[in-house]
Design a protein around this motif. Structure first.
Motif, PDB file in Angstrom:
ATOM      1  N   GLY A   8      -2.266  -2.961  -2.106  1.00 35.96           N
ATOM      2  CA  GLY A   8      -3.347  -3.617  -1.306  1.00 35.96           C
ATOM      3  C   GLY A   8      -4.091  -5.143  -2.089  1.00 35.96           C
ATOM      4  N   LYS A   9      -3.891  -5.746  -2.806  1.00 34.82           N
ATOM      5  CA  LYS A   9      -5.126  -6.186  -3.171  1.00 34.82           C
ATOM      6  C   LYS A   9      -4.658  -7.324  -3.719  1.00 34.82           C
ATOM      7  N   PHE A  10      -4.918  -8.534  -3.786  1.00 33.50           N
ATOM      8  CA  PHE A  10      -3.717 -10.578  -3.907  1.00 33.50           C
ATOM      9  C   PHE A  10      -3.218  -9.687  -5.472  1.00 33.50           C
ATOM     10  N   TRP A  53       9.158   0.672   1.554  1.00 31.59           N
ATOM     11  CA  TRP A  53      10.047   0.400   1.081  1.00 31.59           C
ATOM     12  C   TRP A  53      11.737   0.650   0.888  1.00 31.59           C
ATOM     13  N   ASN A  54      11.253   2.205   1.427  1.00 36.26           N
ATOM     14  CA  ASN A  54      12.516   3.302   0.734  1.00 36.26           C
ATOM     15  C   ASN A  54      13.974   2.806   2.324  1.00 36.26           C
ATOM     16  N   ASP A  64      -3.087   2.598   7.866  1.00 39.08           N
ATOM     17  CA  ASP A  64      -1.859   2.083   6.981  1.00 39.08           C
ATOM     18  C   ASP A  64      -0.527   3.162   7.929  1.00 39.08           C
ATOM     19  N   SER A  65      -0.845   4.002   8.267  1.00 37.34           N
ATOM     20  CA  SER A  65       0.619   4.952   7.961  1.00 37.34           C
ATOM     21  C   SER A  65       1.215   4.188   9.217  1.00 37.34           C
ATOM     22  N   ILE A 110       0.849  -1.380  -0.200  1.00 37.83           N
ATOM     23  CA  ILE A 110      -0.154  -0.009  -0.066  1.00 37.83           C
ATOM     24  C   ILE A 110       0.721   1.431   0.137  1.00 37.83           C
ATOM     25  N   HIS A 111       2.056   0.821   0.310  1.00 44.29           N
ATOM     26  CA  HIS A 111       2.532   2.465   0.640  1.00 44.29           C
ATOM     27  C   HIS A 111       3.148   3.045  -0.725  1.00 44.29           C
ATOM     28  N   PRO A 112       3.296   4.518  -0.959  1.00 45.98           N
ATOM     29  CA  PRO A 112       3.589   4.306  -2.402  1.00 45.98           C
ATOM     30  C   PRO A 112       5.101   3.687  -2.862  1.00 45.98           C
ATOM     31  N   SER A 113       6.012   3.815  -1.907  1.00 43.09           N
ATOM     32  CA  SER A 113       7.353   3.798  -2.278  1.00 43.09           C
ATOM     33  C   SER A 113       7.175   1.758  -2.877  1.00 43.09           C
TER      34      SER A 113
END
Ligand code: CA
Length: 648
Positions: A160-162, A530-531, A523-524, A150-153
C-alpha cells in the motif's frame, strides 16, 4: 523603432509571465532567513504566520505579522535558520498551512520548513523521462497504491505504499505485462485517511484534496516526518523511469474536500470557488455555504479556474509536480469544470518544459457549473484544446453498456447498433469518411482533432470492473464466456488509434464484488487478488500479447488524423462484426497490411478481406505476435465472441 518597441513589449510580457510564476511561492527557505508570502485579500485586518517547533507543539514559538506588499499579497521575512520548523498562516479565519505548502506534517495540518533539494534520492539528477513520440505510444495502467500491493498474494515488502512501486518484483510484473505508463490515483495529500494511525486499515480513492502539492502521507512509511513522503515518492518515480515506465498523476483541482476549513477558504474567502447567482448577490456573506456555492463536482463545491489566482495555482501546481517530482503526465479529474482557456494555458506552459508530457482528463462535470457553458473544457470541444485528450465514453458504453445502468449490456451481448460508436473509437474520435456520426451514441460530431486526444477504455476505477460489469449485464454467465467477452472488449482498446487505458488488475480478471463506486470500500473490495494470475494465465497472456503487438507496430498508433483517415479502412461486415484494415506499409510498419475482425455474435461469421497469404497473430483468445498460423484472404470465418488479427 517598431522592432525596438516590439522587443520591449516582448520582454515586458516575459517578465510578467515569470513574475506571475512565483505567485504561490509561499515559503522561501534559506539558512539565513525564510520569506513567507500569502495571497490574501488586501482588506484583511491582519495576516499572521505562526512558527512551531514541531507538527504537534501546542503553542507557536513565534508569531509574525505579514505586511501588504501589493494587491492581495502579504509578506514577511523571518531571520534565522528555521529548518525543521512548522508553520501556519492565519488571516483571521483560522490557521492553515497555506494553499501551496510543499511539505507538511502528519495529516497536513501544518506546513513544514525543509530544503526540498535534500529529499532527492541518489541519482535523481540523472533521472529522465522515458521517451515517446506521441501519447498513443503509451499503454496506460491506472492504479491505486493499496489496490495494487495490499493483498497478501502481492507479497510486497511495502504493501500500500509508494515504495511498493520500487520493488523489483513489482516492476518486473509491470514490465512483463508490457505497459509503459502508470496513472496513479490521487497521490497528493488528501483528507479522509488518518495518517496518524498507519496500522489501522483505511481506504479512500483520494478525491478529497487537502494539500495539492505534497504527496499523501498514508502512502509513505512515516507520515510524521515531512521529508519521508517526498523522498519515497521520488524513489517511486525514479524506479519506474529506470524501467521505462512513465508516471501520470491524477489531479483534482476542480473541487476540495469541503469549502469550510479549506486552505483556499482560510486564505482568501470566497475567491477560489464559483458561486451561484444567489451567492454572487450576497457577496460579503463570507463563509456561509447556504446554497451560495455552485456544485459542478457533486462534491459540494467547484473551483473557479477562470479566475487569475486559481488559474495560476493550477499552473504552478502542475509545474511543481513536473519540476520537483519529474511527473510525465496529468489526468484532470472532471476537466469539464475547468475552462478551455486555462487548460490551453497549462498545455502551452507545459510545452515549454517538455511537450511529451501527457495531458488528458474527464471531459464532463458532475453537475451544472456557474460559468458560461461554452467556456468549459468538455469532451465535445476537445478539438479546441490541442494536445489535451479526453476519456471516450462513446466507445466504452457501446462495448459494455451505459454508465447509468450497470445491468444494461451492449455490443458484447451482440446487440446491433453499437458498431458505429465503436468504429468512432477505433479511429480515435476524429472525423473519418467511413464513420457515420448520425449513428454514434453520444457524439453527433467528431470531438478530437487528432486521435491522440482520445483516451480509449472499457473500465476504470470509477465504475464496475469489467468482470463485474459483464457478470451484471449477463446474469448467470459462465467463466469461459466471460473470459471471451473480456478479451474481446480490451481488443478494441488496444487496437484503437487513441491512447489505450487499462484499469490495473483487469489483466487478471479482478473484480470488486459488484461494487460500482468503491471510493471508500475496504481493501476486501478494492484489492487485487494476485492468485488470479495463476487461475487465469491465458487472460494475462492475451493482454500482454496485445500490448506487445501494439508497441511493436506503429500501424496501431498512427498518431495523426490524416494518416488515420487514409490508412484505417472499415470493411463490409455482418451485424456485430467490426472489420478493418490498417495500411502498415504507409506508416512505416514492418507489417504491410493488417486485418482486424471482431465478432461478438455467438456464431461464426464470414467477412471478405483482400486476397493474399496472411500470418494470424490473434485468434481463439490467444495472441502470438510472431504468428499463430497462416491463412489465405478472400472470404474468411471469424469464430464466435472473439477477435481475429492477421497481417501480411
Ligand atoms: Ca493525507
Amino acid at each position: 523603432m517598431k522592432r525596438l518597441i516590439l522587443s520591449i513589449l516582448a520582454s515586458a510580457t516575459f517578465f510578467l509571465v515569470h513574475a506571475q510564476e512565483r505567485l504561490f511561492n509561499e515559503m522561501q527557505y534559506s539558512q539565513k532567513q525564510t520569506v513567507f508570502t500569502l495571497n490574501a485579500p488586501s482588506s484583511a485586518k491582519a495576516v499572521k504566520v505562526r512558527i512551531y517547533n514541531s507538527a504537534s507543539a501546542s503553542i507557536p514559538s513565534k508569531v509574525v505579522s505579514l505586511k501588504r506588499v501589493g494587491q492581495d499579497r502579504w509578506q514577511t521575512t523571518v531571520k534565522g535558520n528555521l529548518l525543521g520548523k512548522f508553520y501556519t498562516f492565519d488571516m483571521g479565519r483560522g490557521e492553515c498551512p497555506g494553499t501551496f505548502a510543499t511539505a507538511v506534517g502528519v495529516n497536513g495540518k501544518r506546513a513544514a520548513i525543509l530544503d526540498l533539494s535534500t529529499t532527492n534520492p541518489e541519482g535523481w539528477d540523472k533521472d529522465s523521462r522515458p521517451a515517446i513520440s506521441s501519447p498513443s505510444d503509451l499503454v496506460v495502467y491506472e492504479m491505486h497504491h493499496r489496490d495494487f500491493s495490499i493483498h497478501p498474494s502481492s507479497k510486497s515488502q511495502h504493501p500500500g505504499k509508494f515504495l511498493a512501486l520500487t520493488e523489483p518484483k513489482n516492476i518486473y510484473y509491470l514490465k512483463t505485462l508490457g505497459i509503459n505508463a502508470v496513472q496513479i490515483l490521487p497521490s497528493y495529500d488528501y483528507a479522509t485517511v488518518d495518517e496518524s494511525h498507519p496500522d489501522v486499515p483505511q481506504y479512500n480513492w483520494g478525491y478529497d484534496p487537502l494539500n495539492y502539492n505534497v504527496p499523501e502521507g498514508s502512502y509513505s512509511t512515516d507520515a510524521t516526518r515531512p521529508e519521508v513522503r517526498i523522498r519515497e515518492f521520488k524513489q517511486m518515480v525514479q524506479a519506474l523511469h529506470n524501467a521505462g515506465i512513465r508516471v501520470i498523476l491524477d489531479v483534482v483541482y476542480n473541487h476540495c474536500m469541503a469549502i469550510d476549513g479549506s486552505n483556499f477558504q482560510l486564505t482568501y474567502p470566497d475567491y477560489y470557488y464559483r458561486m451561484t447567482e444567489q451567492g454572487k448577490g450576497s457577496a460579503g456573506n463570507i463563509g456561509s455555504t447556504g446554497g451560495n456555492y455552485s456544485d459542478g463536482s457533486g462534491c459540494g463545491n467547484e473551483t473557479a479556474s477562470e479566475k487569475p489566482l486559481m488559474r495560476q495555482f493550477m499552473l504552478e501546481s502542475v509545474k511543481h509536480w513536473i519540476n520537483e517530482y519529474h511527473i510525465d503526465g496529468f489526468r484532470f479529474d472532471l476537466m469539464g469544470i475547468h475552462d478551455i482557456e486555462t487548460m490551453n494555458i497549462i498545455r502551452a506552459e507545459v510545452n515549454r518544459i517538455d511537450s511529451s508530457i501527457t495531458i488528458y482528463g474527464e471531459g464532463w462535470s458532475a453537475g451544472t457549473c456557474a460559468i458560461e457553458q461554452d467556456r468549459l473544457a468538455m469532451k465535445a470541444v476537445t478539438y479546441k484544446m490541442p494536445g489535451i485528450g479526453a476519456f471516450a465514453d462513446d466507445m466504452r458504453d457501446a462495448i459494455r453498456g451505459p454508465f447509468s445502468d450497470d445491468t444494461k449490456p451492449a455490443y458484447l451481448a451482440a446487440i446491433a447498433g453499437n458498431e458505429e460508436s465503436i468504429k468512432f473509437g477505433l479511429v480515435g474520435g476524429i472525423q473519418h469518411p467511413q464513420v457515420d456520426m448520425s449513428k454514434v451514441n453520444y457524439s453527433k460530431a467528431a470531438w478530437t482533432a487528432q486521435p491522440t486526444q482520445h483516451v480509449s477504455y472499457v473500465s476504470c476505477h470509477d465504475d464496475m470492473s469489467l468482470v463485474d460489469r459483464i457478470r451484471t449485464s449477463f446474469p448467470g454467465i459462465q467463466t469461459d464466456e466471460l473470459i471471451r467477452l473480456d478479451k474481446l472488449a480490451q481488443t478494441f482498446v488496444l487496437t484503437s488509434q487513441g491512447i489505450p487505458f487499462l484499469w490495473a488488475g483487469e489483466e487478471v480478471l479482478r473484480d470488486k464484488k459488484g461494487v460500482h463506486n468503491s471510493y471508500n470500500s475496504p481493501d476486501s473490495i478494492n484489492q487485487i487478488d494476485w492468485n488470479n494470475l495463476i487461475k487465469y494465465p491465458d487472460v494475462f497472456l492475451y493482454y500482454r500479447g496485445l500490448i506487445e503487438m501494439r508497441i511493436a507496430h506503429k500501424a496501431f498508433r498512427m498518431a495523426d488524423a490524416e494518416l488515420v483517415r487514409k490508412n484505417v479502412r472499415f470493411l463490409d461486415a455482418p451485424s456485430c462484426v467490426i472489420a478493418f484494415t490498417l495500411n502498415g506499409k504507409a506508416v512505416g510498419d514492418s507489417w504491410n497490411d493488417i486485418v482486424c475482425i471482431m465478432n461478438s455474435n455467438k456464431t461464426p461469421q464470414q467477412v471478405t478481406i483482400p486476397e493474399g497469404t496472411y500470418t494470424v497473430v490473434c485468434r481463439d483468445g490467444m495472441v502470438a505476435v510472431g504468428g499463430l498460423d497462416k491463412c489465405q484472404g478472400g472470404t474468411i470465418t471469424v469464430g464466435p465472441q472473439q477477435a481475429l488479427i492477421m497481417h501480411k
